[in-house]
Scaffold this active site. Structure first.
Site, short mmCIF file in Angstrom:
data_model
loop_
_atom_site.label_atom_id
_atom_site.label_comp_id
_atom_site.label_asym_id
_atom_site.label_seq_id
_atom_site.Cartn_x
_atom_site.Cartn_y
_atom_site.Cartn_z
CG HIS A 39 -2.33 -9.73 -3.97
ND1 HIS A 39 -2.78 -10.57 -4.98
CD2 HIS A 39 -2.19 -10.51 -2.87
CE1 HIS A 39 -2.90 -11.80 -4.50
NE2 HIS A 39 -2.55 -11.80 -3.24
NE ARG A 49 2.08 -13.80 14.37
CZ ARG A 49 2.39 -12.55 13.99
NH1 ARG A 49 2.29 -12.20 12.71
NH2 ARG A 49 2.81 -11.67 14.88
CB VAL A 68 4.26 -18.07 -5.88
CG1 VAL A 68 4.16 -17.30 -7.18
CG2 VAL A 68 5.39 -17.52 -5.03
CG HIS A 124 -1.94 -1.07 1.24
ND1 HIS A 124 -3.01 -1.08 0.37
CD2 HIS A 124 -2.06 -2.18 2.01
CE1 HIS A 124 -3.74 -2.15 0.60
NE2 HIS A 124 -3.20 -2.83 1.58
#
Length: 307
Positions: A105, A259, A108, A95
């Site tokens: 964005h 997470r 892989v 960003h």
């Protein structure tokens, strides 16, 4: 199948992308945090915050294990439900601070689904996409030219197929608009065999900064003010909506008890929503939605049609 080679590549890719982004930002450093997942595996999160060029940039590596594939991973392959799994990948979202520099964005990844007494089932996926706040014909064309160059060694049909998949995937159905100007998206890829598919992963992963870096260099010094900033914050709202409602990576991470801080790293630090805001059609903001946020064959587009 050499999962260790994939993991080694992914960790190196994370390091190289972070180094290149830090250089673009004038030497700003990434904060690194390693984490473990109770069910198995873990990852390395690297985040740059409040840089001169990048307001927030996150580049994650993860390698997680589980006893059962989440529903998001078996949606297209229900025959794999109940298998244990391992998933490893690099995922990043950038960003920028300057509204004239697009958000981007990329990811892989490798999935392996396992069952005792049977051969592992593996597949790879990934891609990269571009989300501008102000449209530039040159940027859209160069972005797609690099995407095509990543695909060309693998067949003439690969770029058109994965370009179309990206257009279809990064689409906000409730807004009836694309998230950006597209790029590449592919998933469930294994029909080429492991070595060839891994080669394609490397081509896409290594191609990201080749596509994004020059755009950042062209736009990062463009003057901007409060008007451009407020438009950027408003359009970031679309990014948040897609990631929380549709993004398969976000859904997989949450369903697999990943997470949370790393999963939601993709969200921008500041964003706004305005009720039914419609920019003037002749304004640069209106031109973004009316011309650039359209499914278009950018490599054949006539520059004379650009606003």
């Amino acid at each position: 199948m050499d999962a260790a080679a994939v993991e080694s590549y992914l960790k190196d890719l994370q390091r190289r992308i972070c180094d290149e982004l830090a250089t673009l930002d004038g030497g700003k450093h990434f904060i690194e945090e390693s984490w473990d997942r109770p069910e198995g595996g873990g990852g390395i999160s690297r985040v740059m915050a409040e840089g001169d060029v990048f307001e927030k940039a996150g580049v994650n590596f993860s390698h997680v294990l589980g006893s059962q594939l989440p529903a998001s991973a078996t949606h297209n392959r229900p025959e794999l439900a109940g298998r244990s799994f391992r998933a490893m990948g690099v995922s990043l979202v950038i960003h920028p601070r300057n509204p004239y520099v697009p958000t981007s964005h990329a990811n892989v990844r490798l999935f392996v689904a396992e069952k005792p007494g049977e051969e592992p089932v593996w597949w790879m996926g990934g891609g990269f996409d571009l989300t501008p706040y102000y449209g530039f014909f040159e940027d859209a064309v160069s972005w797609h030219a690099t995407a095509k160059a990543c695909c060309d060694p693998f067949g003439d049909d690969v770029y058109p197929r994965y370009k179309q998949w990206c257009d279809d995937y990064f689409y906000l159905k409730h807004r009836d608009e694309p998230r950006g100007v597209g790029g590449l998206f592919y998933d469930d890829l294994n029909e080429w065999g492991f070595e060839r598919t891994f080669e394609f992963m490397r081509s896409v992963g290594d191609g990201f900064m080749k596509a994004y870096g020059p755009i950042v260099e062209r736009r990062k010094e463009t003057p901007w003010g409060e008007r451009e900033r407020q438009w950027q914050l408003y359009r970031r709202g679309r990014y948040v909506e897609f990631n929380l409602v549709y993004d398969r990576g976000t859904i997989f991470g949450l369903q697999s008890n990943g997470r949370t801080e790393s999963i939601l790293m993709s969200l921008p630090p500041l964003v706004r929503w305005d009720y039914d805001y419609r920019p003037d059609s002749d304004s640069p903001e209106g031109q973004l939605t009316q011309y650039y946020l359209q499914h278009r064959d950018w490599l054949s587009a006539d520059p004379a049609t650009a606003p």
